[in-house]
Design an enzyme around this catalytic site. Structure first.
Site, PDB file in Angstrom:
ATOM      1  N   GLU A   2     -17.880   0.280  -3.041  1.00 16.13           N
ATOM      2  CA  GLU A   2     -17.534   1.705  -3.017  1.00 16.13           C
ATOM      3  C   GLU A   2     -16.116   1.906  -2.456  1.00 16.13           C
ATOM      4  OE1 GLU A   2     -20.586   4.131  -1.068  1.00 16.13           O
ATOM      5  OE2 GLU A   2     -18.970   5.251  -0.119  1.00 16.13           O
ATOM      6  N   HIS A   8     -22.596  -3.162  -1.467  1.00 21.81           N
ATOM      7  CA  HIS A   8     -22.520  -1.879  -2.196  1.00 21.81           C
ATOM      8  C   HIS A   8     -21.436  -0.998  -1.577  1.00 21.81           C
ATOM      9  CE1 HIS A   8     -23.398   2.436  -2.168  1.00 21.81           C
ATOM     10  NE2 HIS A   8     -23.896   2.296  -3.384  1.00 21.81           N
ATOM     11  N   GLY A  29     -32.744  11.482   7.436  1.00 24.68           N
ATOM     12  CA  GLY A  29     -34.148  11.327   7.808  1.00 24.68           C
ATOM     13  C   GLY A  29     -34.982  12.491   7.298  1.00 24.68           C
ATOM     14  N   LYS A  61     -26.693  -3.758   0.703  1.00 20.21           N
ATOM     15  CA  LYS A  61     -26.159  -2.414   0.958  1.00 20.21           C
ATOM     16  C   LYS A  61     -24.711  -2.514   1.459  1.00 20.21           C
ATOM     17  CE  LYS A  61     -26.044   2.079   1.685  1.00 20.21           C
ATOM     18  NZ  LYS A  61     -25.448   2.480   2.896  1.00 20.21           N
TER      19      LYS A  61
END
Ligand code: 2AM
Length: 485
Positions: free
Chosen positions: A193, A189, A16, A186
């Site tokens: 990975e 993804h 963040g 995501k």
């Protein structure tokens, strides 16, 4: 009074904070808030010090009031109910047309639900994948936003400004699609990975325990691999890990416990692939390989009881290493092809219009799986957006043709030397299955019909007609329609 802020961010953990700094660098005025409000001042007095376009706020109300309309509020908080809690805290203070963006690692189905629930209240919602770790968040992550498409024009400029860029300046951020599609992409993804990490670790195992190479030699090999088809962030860091030595001169890698952790996105990919019936075998094997690694104590015991063979790979070293490189490359092609098969099926199932070339582009830089290889995937989908399977693209089909010899020899050597290669060998089994005009599934159908009267189709009759045989002459001729054995 201070001017109002362009965007707000809640959740000042490292990701963040780094996204805020990144937005600030690009000239955006950002309001920040955190549940533990002392972290707001800590942030303002440390890495955000002197940046007068970052504004601390100390309550949800103050945060909301500091924003220009329509308001844009990014959540970078723990996935799960924390996201719902913040949405509920924000809602009473928001106006129609305001936008909440969840940049955490939420499960895509939660995001789909949130998009719908908020739309019914006039609030826009985006669920976005953000990849690239802390460094990516600070200097340019890959950003994969999906959700309410009316929201995209509100944040397109900011998101594309802060995202990673490919060489020609194209941002690694584009609209993915409706509902939870951004978080889904995501998730895939992250699954890919998992697969990449596992395949590279299997290659390392063959080099280290099979060929008995030392870490300097392995450094050189990964360095060479990183200059060719395998050029990628993960091969690069593997090279650097091989070269990393502690003060005693010993490679740190040799002292790291061989028990892999996981946070769940590989598991989610595997579960979803089972639900959609897509054979994403390599990623699933990679998840199981981590689970197996975590049984360290049991493995220690078993290593004393269960027979094996000596872990030695003999032969011409250069040839073995080149074969291994080919095995890694071919398996990687299969893994990405499986990932894209899953994306295609998900698009059908959940009614998303995914742009596969653009997804490859988003992964091209900024994220953990970034690689030169993704350029080829982008090209394949740009040349044929209806491509049924990546393996059928000319470039990939011929790459597999060229590397299959080395791939087969590598799996053969690993099997003979008792070196487990679950991902690389699963990829080869998938390849051989996918390219088979016939498979032994006829026997499975016969068996199912034999014991459970599940019926079968015949090659000498049109598909869609189902037959049952009374195999033993005793069971009767009634086909099973109401029960499963
Ligand atoms: P914290 O600093 O107050 O712990 C990543 O952990 C981010 O999620 C942090 O900003 C953290 O806030 C926030 N977070 C984690 N659990 C939370 C909870 N139960 N309620 C609110 N925020 C939470």
């Amino acid at each position: 009074m201070n001017p109002k802020c362009d965007i707000a961010l809640i959740g000042l953990a490292v990701m963040g904070q780094n996204l805020v700094l990144n937005m600030s660098d690009h000239g955006y005025r950002v309001a920040v808030y955190n549940r533990t409000v002392s972290k707001v001042d800590q942030f303002l007095n440390s890495s955000a010090k002197g940046k007068n376009n970052i504004c601390g706020t100390y309550s949800i109300e103050e945060l909301v009031n500091s924003l220009t309309s329509p308001r844009k509020i990014v959540l970078m908080v723990k996935a799960g109910e924390v996201v719902d809690n913040f949405i509920n805290l924000l809602l009473p203070h928001l106006d129609e047309g305001d936008l909440i963006i969840d940049g955490g690692n939420s499960l895509f189905s939660d995001t789909t639900r949130r998009v719908e629930e908020l739309a019914s209240q006039g609030i826009l919602f985006i669920g976005t994948g953000v990849s690239g770790g802390e460094e990516g968040a600070r200097n340019g992550p890959s950003i994969m936003p999906g959700g309410n498409s009316e929201a995209w024009p509100l944040v397109k400029e900011i998101f594309q400004a802060i995202s990673a860029k490919v060489d020609d300046g194209t941002p690694c951020c584009d609209w993915v699609g409706d509902g939870g599609s951004g978080h889904y992409v995501k998730m895939v993804h992250n699954g890919i990975e998992y697969g990449d990490l596992q395949m590279i670790s299997e290659a390392y195992d063959l080099l280290y325990s099979g060929l008995k190479l030392n870490h300097d030699e392995m450094y050189t090999i990964f360095d060479e691999w990183n200059r060719g088809e395998l050029d990628s962030y993960l091969i690069e860091i593997t090279r650097d890990i091989m070269g990393y030595k502690e003060e005693d001169g010993k490679p740190l890698l040799t002292k790291i416990l061989d028990r892999a952790g996981q946070k769940g996105s590989g598991k989610w990919t595997g579960i979803n692939s089972l639900e959609l019936g897509v054979p994403v075998t390599l990623i699933s094997e990679a998840v199981y390989a981590r689970s197996l690694s975590s049984l360290k104590e049991e493995r220690l015991e078993a290593s004393k009881i269960l027979a094996g063979v000596e872990r030695v790979v003999d032969g011409n070293r250069e040839e073995i290493i080149e074969d291994l490189r080919q095995a890694l490359y071919a398996s990687k092609i299969v893994s990405y092809a499986q990932g894209y098969m899953l994306l295609r099926e998900a698009a059908q199932e959940y009614n998303w219009h995914l742009n596969y070339g653009s997804i490859a582009q988003m992964w091209r830089e900024g994220c953990i799986i970034r690689s030169v290889f993704l350029e080829k995937i982008k090209e394949a989908y740009e040349a044929n957006s209806g491509l049924k399977n990546l393996l059928l693209d000319d470039f990939f089909a011929s790459a597999l043709k060229e590397s299959q010899g080395g791939w087969r020899r590598t799996v053969g050597r690993a099997v003979a030397a008792g070196i487990p290669m679950p991902a690389i060998s699963a990829a080869l089994a998938f390849y051989d299955g996918y390219r088979s005009a016939t498979l032994p599934a006829n026997l499975i159908q016969a068996q199912r019909d034999y014991f459970g009267a599940h019926t079968y189709e015949r090659t000498d009759r049109p598909a869609g007609q189902f037959f049952h045989t009374n195999w033993t002459g005793e069971g009767g001729d009634v086909a099973s329609t109401t029960y499963e054995v």
